[in-house]
Design a protein around this motif. Structure first.
Motif, PDB file in Angstrom:
ATOM      1  N   SER A 431       0.810  -1.223   0.000  1.00  0.00           N
ATOM      2  CA  SER A 431       0.000   0.000   0.000  1.00  0.00           C
ATOM      3  C   SER A 431       0.840   1.269   0.000  1.00  0.00           C
ATOM      4  O   SER A 431       0.360   2.333  -0.417  1.00  0.00           O
ATOM      5  N   THR A 432       2.086   1.199   0.477  1.00  0.00           N
ATOM      6  CA  THR A 432       2.948   2.385   0.522  1.00  0.00           C
ATOM      7  C   THR A 432       4.354   2.030   0.093  1.00  0.00           C
ATOM      8  O   THR A 432       4.724   0.858   0.003  1.00  0.00           O
ATOM      9  N   SER A 441       1.777   6.923  -0.745  1.00  0.00           N
ATOM     10  CA  SER A 441       0.798   5.868  -1.010  1.00  0.00           C
ATOM     11  C   SER A 441       1.001   5.300  -2.401  1.00  0.00           C
ATOM     12  O   SER A 441       1.247   6.027  -3.368  1.00  0.00           O
ATOM     13  N   ARG A 444      -3.318   5.543  -5.731  1.00  0.00           N
ATOM     14  CA  ARG A 444      -3.432   6.931  -6.187  1.00  0.00           C
ATOM     15  C   ARG A 444      -4.846   7.196  -6.689  1.00  0.00           C
ATOM     16  O   ARG A 444      -5.566   6.274  -7.073  1.00  0.00           O
ATOM     17  N   ALA A 485      -6.369   0.779   1.664  1.00  0.00           N
ATOM     18  CA  ALA A 485      -5.303   1.780   1.621  1.00  0.00           C
ATOM     19  C   ALA A 485      -4.765   2.022   3.022  1.00  0.00           C
ATOM     20  O   ALA A 485      -5.437   1.770   4.028  1.00  0.00           O
ATOM     21  N   ASP A 486      -3.554   2.535   3.099  1.00  0.00           N
ATOM     22  CA  ASP A 486      -2.958   2.896   4.379  1.00  0.00           C
ATOM     23  C   ASP A 486      -3.742   4.070   4.970  1.00  0.00           C
ATOM     24  O   ASP A 486      -4.073   5.033   4.262  1.00  0.00           O
ATOM     25  N   PHE A 489      -3.303   7.879   4.415  1.00  0.00           N
ATOM     26  CA  PHE A 489      -3.623   8.504   3.133  1.00  0.00           C
ATOM     27  C   PHE A 489      -5.103   8.387   2.762  1.00  0.00           C
ATOM     28  O   PHE A 489      -5.521   8.902   1.725  1.00  0.00           O
ATOM     29  N   GLN A 490      -5.880   7.726   3.602  1.00  0.00           N
ATOM     30  CA  GLN A 490      -7.276   7.477   3.243  1.00  0.00           C
ATOM     31  C   GLN A 490      -8.086   8.756   3.073  1.00  0.00           C
ATOM     32  O   GLN A 490      -8.842   8.910   2.109  1.00  0.00           O
TER      33      GLN A 490
END
Length: 616
Positions: A431-432, A441, A444, A485-486, A489-490
Motif C-alpha cells: 500500500s505504501t 501511497s 493513487r 489503503a494505508d 492517506f485514506q
C-alpha cells in the motif's frame, strides 16, 4: 548433426559464414543466455564495423552493484561467493557506460526491475510487448540466429539437448521454423549445471546448427539469492491464500510476495488451525472463503517457475495432475538450491514439472478446450507497483515514460482470468513505499501510466485486505480500494474521489478499516513469527546467519539515510555500545576494529541500525 566447437570465436566464424554480416540474434530471457557466444559475437562486431549485430532479448541478468560503502562491504563477499564464476555480458557493460558501438543494437522487452531507469539508450530501444507477442516481433525483424544455454544428455549413444530453463519463446520460434515461417540457426552452449528437463524442450541434436561444448566455457549458473519476506509481504500472502480454491489452478508472479503466498498455502494445508488463527488476527472482520486444507490439491501453470513451487509440491499442495504434470512452466530462475533440486530429482519427480512454450502457459489459444478443462478455478497472482482508486494497475513503468520492468505476462494472465469460467486475477500491492521525502501511497487517485486498464479490474490485495472489484460500480470500487489503503492517506484519497463526483459526500470509511497501519500488521503477525511459522526465508537462503541479521539492519539504515534527523538519531544510539552479539556482524562488515574516522562512523550507524531492527 550440429557442428561441435570448443572455441567461442570459432563458432562466431561459423555463424557469420552461414548467415552473413547482418545478424539478428535472439537471446532467451534471463538464465538461458549463452554468455560466451554472446560475448564473442559482441567482440567480433565491435572490432569489425562492417557487421550489423542486433541482440533481441529480455531480463539481462547482472551481478549486484553496491551503491554505497556499507553495501559494498556487505555484498562484495556475497558476489564472490555466489557469482564469482559467472561471466559478465559485454553488451550490458557497454550500455551502462554509454559505449555501445554504432553497428550493435540491443532491444529488450523486459528489464530487470529498475535496472535501466535513466539509461537513455535502453529506454529508447525498449519494446512494450506481452510476453506471448515477443516471438512474432523478432520474427518480423528477421531473426536469423538464436543462441541458448542448454543441458546435454547422451543415452544409448544418442546425444540430446534440453532447452531446460528457457522453453518460453524458443519452442514457439522452432514451431514457426518447422512450419516454414522462419529460417534461423539454433546455436547451443552446453552448461553442466543446467538441469536436463524432459518434455517439449528435450530436443534431438539435429535441431541445432552448432554447439559450444567445452570445460573452458562451462560456468556456474546465475543464482540470485532469495530475499527476506517482510511483514507487509506476508500479510499480502496470507490474504491471497484465502482466495485460492482447492482443486483449482495457480499462477504466481515474480517476487517475495510469491514466497509469502506459497508459505501461507503450505501453512493452510499443514497447520490449518494456526493458519485460521493468523488470518483472524490479521483481518478480524474478513470472511475468508477458502481456508480449508487441500483435499484435491492445485495444478500449477506459470510462466516463471521458482523455488516456492517446489515447496508447494513437496508439501502436497500442488498435486493435481494435468497430462502427467502438476506444474507447467515456461522459464525458471532462482538460487543454486533450485537448480540443485531439479538436477537431483528422480526422472519420475522431474516429469511432473514440464517446461513448455510461453504460448501454452500464458494463453488459451491452440488446444483451447483442453486448456479450459485443465485450468478450473484458476487464480492468477501477480504484483503491481501502484493502483488507482478506480482499479487500474501500474506494474511496469512511470508516468514520465520511464520503463521499470515490462508488461511481461501480466496482461496475458489478467485476460485469461476474464476468459476462463470461475477464474480470478489477483493483483498484489504494497500500500505504501518510502521515497526520499517520506512515505507515499501506492494507491493513487489517478496516474499517468497504466498496465492493466480499469475495465479489467478484478481483485486487488494489499497488506490491509482484499478489494473485490469485478463487476462493481466506480463508487463501489473506490470504496473497496479505500478500505485497503494505508490510513495515513485514506482521507486525502477520499476527498479527491468526492471532489471528482465519483463518491458520495457522506461516504465514511468503515471503522474496521480505519486502523490500516504497519504497527497493526506487525502486531497481528508477531505470534506467528515467534512460533517460526512465518520465517524471513521460508525456502532457505544462500546468506549466512550473520548476513541474515545484517540485511534488515542495512535496510533500516538505507531508509534512515533519507532523513538527516533520523540518521542523526541512529548515530547517537549507535555511539552507545551494543552487547557482545553485535561483534560477528561488525566483523563481517570489517568494522570490528575501526581505525579511520569514517570506519568509526560506519560502525556507530550500523550498531544503531542493528539495535533498531532487532539484530542485537
Amino acid at each position: 548433426m550440429p557442428k561441435i566447437f570448443t572455441d567461442p570465436a570459432a563458432i562466431v566464424d561459423d555463424i557469420i559464414r552461414d548467415v552473413g554480416p547482418h545478424l539478428m540474434v535472439g537471446l532467451p530471457l534471463g538464465l538461458g543466455k549463452a554468455n560466451h557466444i554472446i560475448n564473442a559475437l559482441y567482440q567480433r562486431a565491435a572490432a569489425d564495423r562492417s557487421l550489423d549485430l542486433t541482440f533481441f532479448s529480455a531480463l539481462t541478468l547482472e551481478k549486484p552493484r553496491p551503491s554505497n560503502e556499507l553495501e559494498k562491504r556487505f555484498i562484495a563477499p556475497v558476489i564472490d561467493r555466489l557469482f564469482g564464476g559467472w561471466p559478465d555480458l559485454d553488451y550490458a557493460a557497454a550500455l551502462h557506460k554509454g559505449e555501445l558501438p554504432p553497428n550493435i543494437k540491443v532491444t529488450e522487452f523486459f528489464f530487470l526491475a529498475g535496472k535501466w531507469l535513466r539509461n537513455a539508450y535502453a529506454q529508447q530501444h525498449y519494446i512494450a510487448a506481452n510476453y506471448t507477442h515477443a516471438a512474432s516481433y523478432i520474427l518480423d525483424r528477421g531473426l536469423n540466429v538464436i543462441t541458448q544455454l542448454v543441458a546435454k544428455r547422451v543415452v544409448d549413444g544418442e546425444t540430446r539437448y534440453s532447452l531446460s530453463c528457457n522453453t518460453d519463446t524458443t519452442l514457439d520460434l522452432l514451431r514457426a521454423r518447422a512450419a516454414g515461417r522462419a529460417s534461423f540457426k539454433l546455436v547451443g552452449q552446453v552448461n553442466s549445471q543446467l538441469p536436463f528437463m524432459p518434455g517439449a524442450g528435450d530436443l534431438p541434436a539435429s535441431e541445432f546448427s552448432a554447439i559450444l561444448d567445452s570445460p573452458e566455457t562451462d560456468f556456474p549458473l546465475f543464482a540470485p539469492p532469495s530475499e527476506p519476506v517482510s511483514d507487509t509481504k506476508y500479510a499480502i500472502g496470507l490474504h491471497a491464500a484465502g482466495l485460492i480454491k482447492d482443486g483449482g489452478t495457480l499462477q504466481i508472479g515474480i517476487g517475495q510476495v510469491g514466497d509469502a503466498l506459497a508459505q501461507s498455502l503450505i501453512l493452510r494445508h499443514r497447520d490449518n488451525a494456526r493458519f485460521r488463527d493468523i488470518a483472524a488476527r490479521l483481518a478480524p472482520n474478513s470472511a475468508m472463503k477458502e481456508t480449508a486444507p487441500f483435499a484435491t490439491g492445485l495444478y500449477g501453470v506459470s510462466e516463471m517457475v521458482f523455488e516456492a513451487f517446489l515447496g508447494l509440491i513437496e508439501a502436497g499442495v500442488l498435486r493435481r495432475e494435468v497430462d502427467g504434470a502438476v506444474l507447467h512452466g515456461a522459464f525458471f530462475l532462482g538460487p543454486q538450491s533450485l537448480y540443485r533440486a531439479l538436477r537431483e530429482m528422480t526422472p519420475a519427480q522431474r516429469t511432473r514439472i514440464q517446461m513448455t512454450a510461453v504460448s501454452f502457459t500464458n494463453e488459451l489459444y491452440g488446444d483451447e478446450a483442453a486448456r479450459r478443462r485443465a485450468r478450473v478455478d484458476a487464480r492468477f497472482v501477480n504484483n503491481a507497483m501502484m493502483a488507482t482508486l478506480m482499479g487500474a494497475a501500474i506494474s511496469d513503468g512511470l508516468d514520465n515514460g520511464q520503463v521499470v520492468s515490462g508488461v511481461g505476462g501480466q496482461y496475458n494472465f489478467v485476460a485469461q482470468a476474464f476468459a476462463l469460467e470461475g477464474a480470478r486475477s489477483i493483483l498484489t500491492l504494497e500500500s505504501t513505499r518510502r521515497e526520499k521525502h517520506g512515505v507515499v501511497s501506492n494507491i493513487r487517485w489517478s496516474y499517468g501510466h497504466g498496465t492493466i486498464p480499469r475495465h479489467l479490474r478484478d481483485i486487488v490485495v494489499t497488506e490491509y485486505g482484499v478489494a473485490d472489484l469485478r463487476g462493481k460500480s466506480d463508487a463501489e470500487v473506490i470504496a473497496a480500494m479505500l478500505n485497503v489503503a494505508d490510513s495515513r492517506f485514506q482521507d486525502r484519497l477520499m476527498r479527491q474521489a468526492v471532489d471528482a463526483g465519483k463518491l458520495p459526500r457522506d461516504h465514511r470509511i468503515p471503522a474496521a478499516h480505519c486502523d490500516n497501519t504497519p504497527a497493526r500488521v506487525a502486531a497481528a503477525l508477531k505470534p506467528a513469527q515467534a512460533a517460526g511459522l512465518l520465517p524471513a526465508f521460508p525456502f532457505g537462503s544462500d546468506f549466512t546467519e550473520v548476513e541474515q541479521r545484517l540485511i534488515p539492519a542495512l535496510e533500516f539504515l538505507r531508509d534512515a539515510s533519507r532523513s538527516p534527523l533520523a540518521l542523526a538519531g541512529l548515530l547517537m544510539e549507535g555511539l552507545r555500545p551494543g552487547d557482545a552479539s553485535i561483534q560477528p556482524a561488525l566483523a563481517r562488515m570489517g568494522l570490528d576494529r575501526p581505525n579511520l574516522f569514517s570506519d568509526r562512523l560506519y560502525r556507530a550507524l550500523l550498531n544503531g541500525a542493528l539495535k533498531r531492527s532487532g539484530g542485537t
